[in-house]
Motif scaffolding. Structure first.
Motif, mmCIF file in Angstrom:
data_model
loop_
_atom_site.group_PDB
_atom_site.id
_atom_site.type_symbol
_atom_site.label_atom_id
_atom_site.label_comp_id
_atom_site.label_asym_id
_atom_site.label_seq_id
_atom_site.Cartn_x
_atom_site.Cartn_y
_atom_site.Cartn_z
ATOM 1 N N LEU A 75 0.837 -1.206 0.000
ATOM 2 C CA LEU A 75 0.000 0.000 0.000
ATOM 3 C C LEU A 75 0.868 1.250 0.000
ATOM 4 C CD1 LEU A 75 -2.775 1.339 0.135
ATOM 5 C CD2 LEU A 75 -2.725 1.062 2.619
ATOM 6 N N ILE A 76 1.925 1.241 0.792
ATOM 7 C CA ILE A 76 2.824 2.402 0.859
ATOM 8 C C ILE A 76 3.494 2.629 -0.494
ATOM 9 C CG2 ILE A 76 4.978 3.268 1.864
ATOM 10 C CD1 ILE A 76 4.132 1.823 4.478
ATOM 11 N N ASN A 161 -16.171 8.007 -11.424
ATOM 12 C CA ASN A 161 -17.305 7.950 -10.492
ATOM 13 C C ASN A 161 -17.792 6.520 -10.300
ATOM 14 O OD1 ASN A 161 -17.292 10.733 -10.116
ATOM 15 N ND2 ASN A 161 -18.730 11.109 -11.794
ATOM 16 N N LEU A 162 -17.823 5.751 -11.388
ATOM 17 C CA LEU A 162 -18.209 4.339 -11.296
ATOM 18 C C LEU A 162 -17.215 3.581 -10.414
ATOM 19 C CD1 LEU A 162 -19.813 1.813 -12.083
ATOM 20 C CD2 LEU A 162 -18.458 1.698 -14.200
ATOM 21 N N SER A 163 -15.940 3.854 -10.610
ATOM 22 C CA SER A 163 -14.902 3.176 -9.833
ATOM 23 C C SER A 163 -15.002 3.516 -8.352
ATOM 24 C CB SER A 163 -13.515 3.551 -10.364
ATOM 25 O OG SER A 163 -13.349 3.129 -11.706
ATOM 26 N N ILE A 164 -15.308 4.771 -8.038
ATOM 27 C CA ILE A 164 -15.464 5.179 -6.639
ATOM 28 C C ILE A 164 -16.631 4.430 -6.005
ATOM 29 C CG2 ILE A 164 -16.121 7.100 -5.141
ATOM 30 C CD1 ILE A 164 -14.564 8.940 -7.070
ATOM 31 N N ALA A 165 -17.748 4.330 -6.743
ATOM 32 C CA ALA A 165 -18.917 3.614 -6.215
ATOM 33 C C ALA A 165 -18.595 2.140 -5.985
ATOM 34 C CB ALA A 165 -20.093 3.755 -7.189
ATOM 35 N N VAL A 166 -17.899 1.523 -6.942
ATOM 36 C CA VAL A 166 -17.511 0.119 -6.801
ATOM 37 C C VAL A 166 -16.536 -0.052 -5.636
ATOM 38 C CG1 VAL A 166 -16.306 -1.803 -7.915
ATOM 39 C CG2 VAL A 166 -17.916 -0.429 -9.233
ATOM 40 N N ALA A 167 -15.614 0.899 -5.472
ATOM 41 C CA ALA A 167 -14.644 0.839 -4.376
ATOM 42 C C ALA A 167 -15.340 0.850 -3.019
ATOM 43 C CB ALA A 167 -13.660 2.007 -4.480
ATOM 44 N N VAL A 168 -16.372 1.658 -2.897
ATOM 45 C CA VAL A 168 -17.128 1.711 -1.637
ATOM 46 C C VAL A 168 -17.786 0.365 -1.355
ATOM 47 C CG1 VAL A 168 -19.114 2.745 -0.477
ATOM 48 C CG2 VAL A 168 -17.500 4.196 -1.740
ATOM 49 N N VAL A 169 -18.358 -0.253 -2.401
ATOM 50 C CA VAL A 169 -18.986 -1.575 -2.248
ATOM 51 C C VAL A 169 -17.955 -2.602 -1.802
ATOM 52 C CG1 VAL A 169 -20.137 -3.471 -3.465
ATOM 53 C CG2 VAL A 169 -20.809 -1.104 -3.920
ATOM 54 N N LEU A 170 -16.784 -2.582 -2.417
ATOM 55 C CA LEU A 170 -15.731 -3.547 -2.074
ATOM 56 C C LEU A 170 -15.272 -3.378 -0.625
ATOM 57 C CD1 LEU A 170 -13.498 -3.554 -5.297
ATOM 58 C CD2 LEU A 170 -15.163 -5.276 -4.575
ATOM 59 N N MET A 171 -15.147 -2.151 -0.174
ATOM 60 C CA MET A 171 -14.714 -1.930 1.209
ATOM 61 C C MET A 171 -15.782 -2.388 2.200
ATOM 62 S SD MET A 171 -12.580 1.660 1.043
ATOM 63 C CE MET A 171 -11.765 1.337 2.601
ATOM 64 N N LEU A 172 -17.031 -2.211 1.848
ATOM 65 C CA LEU A 172 -18.106 -2.728 2.694
ATOM 66 C C LEU A 172 -18.063 -4.249 2.759
ATOM 67 C CD1 LEU A 172 -21.106 -0.430 1.657
ATOM 68 C CD2 LEU A 172 -19.896 -0.439 3.854
ATOM 69 N N VAL A 173 -17.820 -4.885 1.609
ATOM 70 C CA VAL A 173 -17.711 -6.342 1.572
ATOM 71 C C VAL A 173 -16.515 -6.800 2.396
ATOM 72 C CG1 VAL A 173 -17.244 -8.339 0.079
ATOM 73 C CG2 VAL A 173 -18.895 -6.604 -0.638
ATOM 74 N N TYR A 174 -15.393 -6.063 2.311
ATOM 75 C CA TYR A 174 -14.212 -6.414 3.101
ATOM 76 C C TYR A 174 -14.532 -6.373 4.589
ATOM 77 C CZ TYR A 174 -9.402 -6.421 4.797
ATOM 78 O OH TYR A 174 -8.242 -6.743 5.448
ATOM 79 N N LEU A 291 -7.134 -11.300 -1.247
ATOM 80 C CA LEU A 291 -8.424 -10.677 -0.920
ATOM 81 C C LEU A 291 -8.221 -9.272 -0.364
ATOM 82 C CD1 LEU A 291 -10.380 -13.663 0.685
ATOM 83 C CD2 LEU A 291 -10.879 -12.511 -1.473
ATOM 84 N N GLN A 292 -7.209 -9.101 0.465
ATOM 85 C CA GLN A 292 -6.964 -7.782 1.040
ATOM 86 C C GLN A 292 -6.574 -6.773 -0.037
ATOM 87 O OE1 GLN A 292 -3.644 -7.181 3.825
ATOM 88 N NE2 GLN A 292 -5.130 -6.332 5.253
ATOM 89 N N ILE A 293 -5.786 -7.229 -1.001
ATOM 90 C CA ILE A 293 -5.417 -6.353 -2.115
ATOM 91 C C ILE A 293 -6.655 -5.957 -2.911
ATOM 92 C CG2 ILE A 293 -4.248 -6.286 -4.356
ATOM 93 C CD1 ILE A 293 -2.319 -5.870 -2.121
ATOM 94 N N ALA A 294 -7.492 -6.950 -3.228
ATOM 95 C CA ALA A 294 -8.649 -6.710 -4.099
ATOM 96 C C ALA A 294 -9.765 -5.932 -3.405
ATOM 97 C CB ALA A 294 -9.183 -8.043 -4.616
ATOM 98 N N LEU A 295 -10.019 -6.256 -2.136
ATOM 99 C CA LEU A 295 -11.177 -5.680 -1.448
ATOM 100 C C LEU A 295 -10.844 -4.483 -0.562
ATOM 101 C CD1 LEU A 295 -13.022 -8.954 -0.333
ATOM 102 C CD2 LEU A 295 -13.278 -7.665 -2.458
ATOM 103 N N PHE A 296 -9.557 -4.273 -0.270
ATOM 104 C CA PHE A 296 -9.193 -3.166 0.621
ATOM 105 C C PHE A 296 -8.177 -2.213 -0.019
ATOM 106 C CE2 PHE A 296 -6.461 -1.428 4.053
ATOM 107 C CZ PHE A 296 -7.412 -0.640 4.689
ATOM 108 N N VAL A 297 -7.035 -2.743 -0.447
ATOM 109 C CA VAL A 297 -5.965 -1.879 -0.964
ATOM 110 C C VAL A 297 -6.401 -1.164 -2.248
ATOM 111 C CG1 VAL A 297 -3.625 -1.828 -1.910
ATOM 112 C CG2 VAL A 297 -4.127 -3.209 0.117
ATOM 113 N N ALA A 298 -6.939 -1.921 -3.215
ATOM 114 C CA ALA A 298 -7.364 -1.300 -4.479
ATOM 115 C C ALA A 298 -8.429 -0.222 -4.266
ATOM 116 C CB ALA A 298 -7.857 -2.370 -5.454
ATOM 117 N N PRO A 299 -9.493 -0.483 -3.484
ATOM 118 C CA PRO A 299 -10.471 0.583 -3.217
ATOM 119 C C PRO A 299 -9.874 1.801 -2.511
ATOM 120 C CG PRO A 299 -11.403 -1.555 -2.665
ATOM 121 C CD PRO A 299 -9.948 -1.773 -2.943
ATOM 122 N N VAL A 300 -8.967 1.560 -1.555
ATOM 123 C CA VAL A 300 -8.324 2.677 -0.861
ATOM 124 C C VAL A 300 -7.558 3.542 -1.854
ATOM 125 C CG1 VAL A 300 -6.438 3.276 0.724
ATOM 126 C CG2 VAL A 300 -8.178 1.634 1.426
#
Length: 369
Positions: A75-76, A161-174, A291-300
């Protein structure tokens, strides 16, 4: 002291060497190599500090700490690359982290573990849950990419904007996956927890009966994080020139080299515990990291990019998307039965080799290279 610990201790010498290479201007290639080698032991120290702190604060907070700092090094590096405007390299590192953990790490674990133990078992229910989560990750990058390809004249702002919305969904799933694994269905992960505790017990001497010094390890974590940030700055600043001198594209560097640098300590842990016939723990490290990369790091990274005005989105190059989809497909098919052997590990490694060759020979695209 294990061979792994001795190696990482020796590699700490590259921290002052890389500082000297940067300030004395020994050349971009030297800085790139020494900074990459310096990050390896620092990432290991971050992982060790996180584990020691988790022992003190308890399983719940410890689990959250591991979930947060599990891929802190990557992430860094990605944040610094994003700040430098290397968006395509950041996307490539996300791709490389997912396929590296699913194919390289899991493949080595199954191969070396299978050579020592004829057949190894792990929780099939957990494997299926992880498989479904990785399928979601593929969908998450498939949708923005497909929307871009199939919609002529669509603006970058719309994809953002689509990516931001998807990122929020992924972080919720995480967050929900953490709730699932730590609270509502924690019994499914009891085997892995027991193996972690056993591994920690094996590594502790009889004289070490007290709890770790919390503030000492907080200090270690802070110091290692600061040094990783400094070394990452060196790595990113020298990346374009160094990769050109090595005859590599930044695409190959982002997909193959950067994830290996960021995840080497976790890779070593996953393989080591697999050889001890602790496949539940090994797979939790490998698949959990993906999973952490896909659902947390990428959305962040998407949200941070939006905040800093960098056009980071989930619109990946189609070839990167194919690589992720193929990796998830074969990893899910191999792990679905809750058993593994050396041949299945070989198949995963062969897939990683084929994809690595493809990325090596792939022409320069979208400004990458």
């Amino acid at each position: 002291m294990s061979v792994k610990n001795i190696l990482f201790s020796v590699l700490l010498l590259f921290v002052p060497i890389s500082l000297a290479a940067h300030f004395l201007k020994w050349g971009e290639l030297t800085v790139f190599i020494t900074a990459g080698l310096a990050i390896l032991p620092l990432a290991a120290w971050m992982g060790t500090a996180t584990e020691e702190i988790a022992v003190v604060v308890g399983p719940l907070l410890g689990g959250l700490l591991n979930a947060t700092f599990g891929n802190a090094t990557e992430l860094i590096i990605a944040l610094i690359a994003l700040k430098s405007g290397l968006v395509d390299v950041v996307k490539a590192s996300i791709t490389g982290s997912i396929i590296g953990n699913l194919l390289l790490v899991m493949g080595l674990a199954m191969l070396l573990g299978g050579l020592r133990h004829k057949e190894q078992e792990f929780q099939p229910v957990v494997a299926r849950v992880n498989a479904a989560s990785m399928n979601l990750a593929v969908i998450a990058i498939l949708v923005p990419t497909t929307v871009d390809i199939t919609s002529s004249g669509i603006s970058e702002a719309t994809i953002q904007n689509l990516s931001i919305a998807v990122a929020v969904v992924l972080m919720l799933v995480y967050a929900l996956t953490l709730l699932f694994s730590m609270k509502t269905h924690s019994y499914l992960y009891d085997v892995g927890v027991a193996e972690i505790q056993s591994t920690e017990t094996d590594s502790v001497t009889d004289a070490h009966t007290e709890k770790p010094n919390l503030w000492l390890w907080v200090g270690v974590l802070f110091a290692a994080t600061v040094l990783v940030a400094i070394e990452s700055e060196f790595l990113v600043d020298s990346l374009e020139v160094a990769t050109s001198q090595l005859g590599l594209t930044a695409l190959f560097t982002g997909v193959i080299l950067v994830p290996i640098i960021g995840n080497a300590a976790e890779h070593a842990t996953a393989v080591t515990v697999a050889m001890k016939n602790k496949m539940d723990l090994s797979l939790s490290v490998a698949v959990g990291s993906s999973l952490q990369i896909a659902l947390f790091v990428a959305p962040v990274l998407v949200l941070v990019g939006w905040f800093f005005g960098q056009p980071m989105d989930l619109d990946f190059n189609p070839f990167e998307l194919v690589a992720v989809a193929v990796s998830v497909l074969i990893a899910n098919s191999i792990s679905s039965d809750g058993r593994s052997n050396w041949l299945e590990g070989t198949l995963l490694l062969a897939t990683y080799t084929v994809l690595g060759l493809a990325f090596y020979f792939h022409p320069i695209i979208d400004g990458i290279g």
